[in-house]
Design an enzyme around this catalytic site. Structure first.
Site, PDB file in Angstrom:
ATOM      1  N   ALA A 190      18.176  -2.380   6.493  1.00  0.00           N
ATOM      2  CA  ALA A 190      19.367  -2.078   7.289  1.00  0.00           C
ATOM      3  C   ALA A 190      19.358  -2.850   8.601  1.00  0.00           C
ATOM      4  CB  ALA A 190      19.453  -0.576   7.550  1.00  0.00           C
ATOM      5  N   GLU A 212      10.106  -4.181  15.945  1.00  0.00           N
ATOM      6  CA  GLU A 212       9.514  -3.610  14.735  1.00  0.00           C
ATOM      7  C   GLU A 212       8.090  -3.165  15.048  1.00  0.00           C
ATOM      8  OE1 GLU A 212       8.279  -2.046  11.632  1.00  0.00           O
ATOM      9  OE2 GLU A 212      10.350  -2.793  11.465  1.00  0.00           O
ATOM     10  N   ASN A 251      10.448   0.233   4.193  1.00  0.00           N
ATOM     11  CA  ASN A 251      10.510   0.779   2.835  1.00  0.00           C
ATOM     12  C   ASN A 251      11.248  -0.131   1.867  1.00  0.00           C
ATOM     13  OD1 ASN A 251       9.005   3.112   2.834  1.00  0.00           O
ATOM     14  ND2 ASN A 251      10.723   4.487   3.207  1.00  0.00           N
ATOM     15  N   THR A 252      12.061  -1.050   2.391  1.00  0.00           N
ATOM     16  CA  THR A 252      12.779  -1.961   1.500  1.00  0.00           C
ATOM     17  C   THR A 252      11.800  -2.791   0.681  1.00  0.00           C
ATOM     18  OG1 THR A 252      14.516  -2.085   3.177  1.00  0.00           O
ATOM     19  CG2 THR A 252      14.637  -3.671   1.386  1.00  0.00           C
ATOM     20  N   GLY A 295      17.042  -1.376  -8.030  1.00  0.00           N
ATOM     21  CA  GLY A 295      18.060  -2.381  -7.787  1.00  0.00           C
ATOM     22  C   GLY A 295      19.071  -1.853  -6.809  1.00  0.00           C
ATOM     23  N   HIS A 338      10.544  11.595  -5.934  1.00  0.00           N
ATOM     24  CA  HIS A 338      10.796  10.676  -7.054  1.00  0.00           C
ATOM     25  C   HIS A 338       9.958  11.144  -8.241  1.00  0.00           C
ATOM     26  CE1 HIS A 338      10.937   7.045  -9.498  1.00  0.00           C
ATOM     27  NE2 HIS A 338      11.904   6.592  -8.735  1.00  0.00           N
ATOM     28  N   GLU A 388      12.845   3.868 -12.018  1.00  0.00           N
ATOM     29  CA  GLU A 388      13.520   4.639 -13.051  1.00  0.00           C
ATOM     30  C   GLU A 388      14.341   3.734 -13.956  1.00  0.00           C
ATOM     31  OE1 GLU A 388      16.075   7.606 -11.476  1.00  0.00           O
ATOM     32  OE2 GLU A 388      16.937   6.276  -9.992  1.00  0.00           O
ATOM     33  N   ARG A 428      13.310   4.137 -17.506  1.00  0.00           N
ATOM     34  CA  ARG A 428      13.979   5.177 -18.300  1.00  0.00           C
ATOM     35  C   ARG A 428      15.381   4.733 -18.686  1.00  0.00           C
ATOM     36  NH1 ARG A 428      14.153   9.524 -14.462  1.00  0.00           N
ATOM     37  NH2 ARG A 428      13.110   8.213 -12.931  1.00  0.00           N
ATOM     38  N   ARG A 451      17.222  12.502 -10.136  1.00  0.00           N
ATOM     39  CA  ARG A 451      15.802  12.524  -9.766  1.00  0.00           C
ATOM     40  C   ARG A 451      15.283  13.928  -9.472  1.00  0.00           C
ATOM     41  NH1 ARG A 451      15.559   7.273  -5.702  1.00  0.00           N
ATOM     42  NH2 ARG A 451      15.290   5.702  -7.332  1.00  0.00           N
ATOM     43  N   HIS A 469       9.858  10.732  -1.721  1.00  0.00           N
ATOM     44  CA  HIS A 469      10.399   9.384  -1.835  1.00  0.00           C
ATOM     45  C   HIS A 469      11.462   9.035  -0.804  1.00  0.00           C
ATOM     46  CE1 HIS A 469      11.473   5.640  -3.651  1.00  0.00           C
ATOM     47  NE2 HIS A 469      12.669   6.050  -4.047  1.00  0.00           N
ATOM     48  N   HIS A 470      12.390   9.932  -0.540  1.00  0.00           N
ATOM     49  CA  HIS A 470      13.508   9.581   0.338  1.00  0.00           C
ATOM     50  C   HIS A 470      13.913  10.801   1.154  1.00  0.00           C
ATOM     51  CE1 HIS A 470      16.874   6.751   1.184  1.00  0.00           C
ATOM     52  NE2 HIS A 470      17.525   7.862   1.468  1.00  0.00           N
ATOM     53  N   GLU A 492      18.284   4.725   6.206  1.00  0.00           N
ATOM     54  CA  GLU A 492      17.664   6.026   5.931  1.00  0.00           C
ATOM     55  C   GLU A 492      17.481   6.872   7.182  1.00  0.00           C
ATOM     56  OE1 GLU A 492      13.893   7.874   3.370  1.00  0.00           O
ATOM     57  OE2 GLU A 492      14.153   5.697   3.528  1.00  0.00           O
ATOM     58  N   ARG A 498      19.587  11.773  -3.615  1.00  0.00           N
ATOM     59  CA  ARG A 498      20.027  10.381  -3.698  1.00  0.00           C
ATOM     60  C   ARG A 498      19.912   9.868  -5.120  1.00  0.00           C
ATOM     61  NH1 ARG A 498      17.675   5.597  -3.884  1.00  0.00           N
ATOM     62  NH2 ARG A 498      15.610   6.261  -3.208  1.00  0.00           N
ATOM     63  N   GLY A 548      19.084   3.646  -6.919  1.00  0.00           N
ATOM     64  CA  GLY A 548      19.868   2.427  -6.751  1.00  0.00           C
ATOM     65  C   GLY A 548      20.809   2.482  -5.562  1.00  0.00           C
ATOM     66  N   ALA A 588      19.943   3.540  -2.426  1.00  0.00           N
ATOM     67  CA  ALA A 588      19.300   3.279  -1.131  1.00  0.00           C
ATOM     68  C   ALA A 588      19.596   1.862  -0.667  1.00  0.00           C
ATOM     69  CB  ALA A 588      17.794   3.501  -1.219  1.00  0.00           C
TER      70      ALA A 588
END
Length: 587
Positions: free
Chosen positions: A155, A174, A182-183, A189, A382, A395, A398, A419, A521-522, A551, A561, A564, A566
């Site tokens: 972001a 930073e 986290n990116t 994707g 997750h 995922e 899956r 999730r 996870h998020h 985030e 969430r 895909g 995020a």
């Protein structure tokens, strides 16, 4: 007889000489007064994803050169760590170097390999470890920019690209020694609807369906206006990244999606490192300054508006960056267990997929500046992470056809539910453990799976009997479960669990089994923003000069969430933050 004894004596002498020569060549002692036996030495050590290899060249008294082959490590994470470690070892001619935060496993492996190579060169390794790296004393002085951005994740970098492209001077701070946040760890994707790529693939999807899927997945807790902005700008986000060179041309299905809409690199590899790379390259082209290992400590306020940040560098020295606008893009708090447990006592003891810097600093900074919070209690786990390391398995597996078995060898869920639901269903199984079943056919089509196998996360099984043995189940149970699933794929109907997207029937081996458990996870909640990323105060008004994206914000995803979303979130709202801040500054 004498002649024979003479020949044997000569042969023995030759053998002894050759042996002595060989040993001497391999274990030649360091000359008196020298530190090393001159030459080039190599060593390998296990990193995060596999081995790392180093080649060290030394003279009698100097470490001359170090080359690092990262092999299977994530370039965006391990690359900067390798550069920093090599630079410090060469500069200080010693091994008293700390690991790099955010790349601990990779940097530990790099240091261990350098140490092994130097030991082979005859070095006194313990003496070298006592030579501590001298910290570079950075000059401290206040700075100025049009816009200062807190956080160099997806972001923050997207915001910087947009603002700099509009002619504004931008400084990013930073706190970590590497960019990406986290990116870097995003494995799936980017979701988008009505894209040119979907059209080329003959995939029918609409923005309305995307909205409905996400609103339903978020348990209708999403801010409708923020959600509308994200889905309506999603296709443009994919185009923008591809214009930067991301190559996101493969479309697959992910949990909670009605239609295939998660866009990935062509080979199915992780999206995150690709996004970080193209954004970082663009920032270099634009000349944007990034201050690494620099922590924002407070937001400067003047006349009721954000006017910069006070920061602290790696040496602990403080200075100010004066700016006309501040964008907070520092990520969530998934790696801050105290903060997680403070909002969700039921998540005590969970591992996390997040990088070490995801500690919620930006949320606290925003609150200190008067910001309101939104959806802060919504924290996602997750479903498919490695039980030992917390490493996340996309995922997308899956979506491409993998199924889940429990330790009794039985399916227990529709694998493509959201999730939170899949995670809850896994936690109901014995030990909170499940097994993701894939096969060779999937491996050939999915680079991410091939990577997991190469990195040693998967157990290879030639037959279903081997699958049963690997997960500790009865062979008959596994055979029955797989037969039922094969029949469901053939019939196009999963009567047992209602899975709608049935692709691979998994009828042929070899099989690859991934042991999984849910992990934090998020964090869906954070600073409250409006549709143009202004940070909203506790009183309900926009805080002048203060923006936020990614985030660190709340409202976009609701209570859960969708996979895909995020990356869609950080790119769409990161770009909006950069544009809004730049345009509101005027010329």
């Amino acid at each position: 007889m004498k002649r024979m004894k003479k020949h044997l004596s000569m042969l023995l002498i030759l053998v002894v000489a050759l042996a002595a020569f060989g040993c001497g060549k391999k274990e030649e002692a360091v000359k008196e007064g020298a530190l090393y036996t001159p030459g080039t030495y190599t060593a390998e050590e296990k990193g995060h994803n596999g081995n790392v290899k180093v080649t060290v060249t030394v003279t009698e008294d100097k470490i001359e050169n170090i080359e690092v082959d990262l092999m299977d490590e994530t370039e965006g994470i391990a690359g900067p760590a390798a550069e920093k470690i090599v630079d410090l070892v060469l500069k200080n001619q010693g091994l008293g170097v700390d690991t790099v935060s955010g790349a601990t496993v990779s940097s530990t492996a790099i240091l261990a390999a350098i140490t092994a190579a130097l030991k082979e060169a005859g070095a006194d390794v313990e003496a070298l470890k006592n030579i501590k790296a001298e910290e570079e004393v950075l000059e401290v002085s206040d700075k100025e920019a049009d816009i200062v951005i807190i956080g160099a994740g997806g972001a923050g970098m997207a915001a910087a690209v947009e603002a700099a492209s509009l002619g504004k001077s931008v400084i990013i701070v930073e706190k970590m020694p590497i960019v990406g946040g986290n990116t870097n760890r995003a494995t799936g994707g980017i979701n988008a609807a009505e894209t040119s790529i979907q059209e080329q693939e003959g995939i029918e999807d609409t923005i309305e369906t995307y909205y409905d899927d996400t609103f339903k997945g978020g348990k209708e807790e999403n801010d409708p206006e923020l959600l509308k902005v994200m889905v309506e700008n999603s296709a443009e986000a994919v185009d923008w990244l591809n214009e930067l060179g991301a190559g996101l041309t493969r479309v697959s299905l992910s949990g909670g999606a009605t239609n295939p809409r998660i866009h990935t690199p062509e080979d199915g590899s992780a999206v995150g490192p690709v996004v970080v790379k193209v954004l970082e390259n663009k920032l270099k082209e634009l000349g944007v300054e990034i201050l690494m290992e620099t922590t924002a400590k407070s937001i400067i306020e003047e006349n009721g508006a954000a006017a910069g940040v006070e920061v602290e560098n790696v040496n602990g020295n403080s200075f100010k960056i004066h700016a006309k606008a501040v964008i907070i893009a520092s990520g969530g708090f998934g790696a801050n267990s105290d903060m997680v447990e403070g909002f969700r006592a039921d998540l005590v003891g969970f591992s996390t997929t997040n990088h070490a810097g995801a500690t919620g600093d930006g949320i606290e900074l925003g609150q200190e500046a008067g910001a309101a919070l939104d959806d802060i209690e919504f924290i996602q786990i997750h479903p498919t992470t490695d039980p030992e390391s917390g490493y996340m398995f996309t995922e997308g597996l899956r979506g491409d056809g993998a199924i889940l078995l429990n330790s009794q060898g039985m399916r227990f869920t529709d694998e493509l539910l959201t999730r939170d639901v899949v995670s809850a269903n896994i936690l109901k199984q014995e030990g909170g453990i499940a097994y993701l079943v894939t096969n060779e056919e999937m491996k050939e089509e999915n680079a991410a799976l091939a990577g997991y196998i190469k990195k040693g996360y998967a157990t290879e099984c030639a037959t279903l009997a081997d699958v049963a043995k690997a997960i500790g189940a009865e062979e008959a149970a596994v055979v029955e479960s797989m037969a039922k699933y094969k029949d469901a794929v053939a019939a196009g109907t999963d009567a047992e669990f209602g899975r709608e997207h049935l692709t691979q029937d998994l009828s042929e081996g070899p099989y690859y089994i991934l042991k999984v458990t849910p992990g934090i996870h998020h964090t869906m909640g954070g600073l409250k923003i409006d549709t143009t990323t202004h940070v909203i105060s506790a009183e309900g008004s926009a805080i002048k000069g203060l923006y936020a994206a990614g985030e660190v914000t709340g409202g976009v995803h609701g209570a859960n969430r969708i996979g895909g979303n995020a990356v869609t979130d950080i790119i769409v709202f990161g770009r909006i933050a950069g544009k809004t801040a730049a345009e509101e500054l005027g010329n």
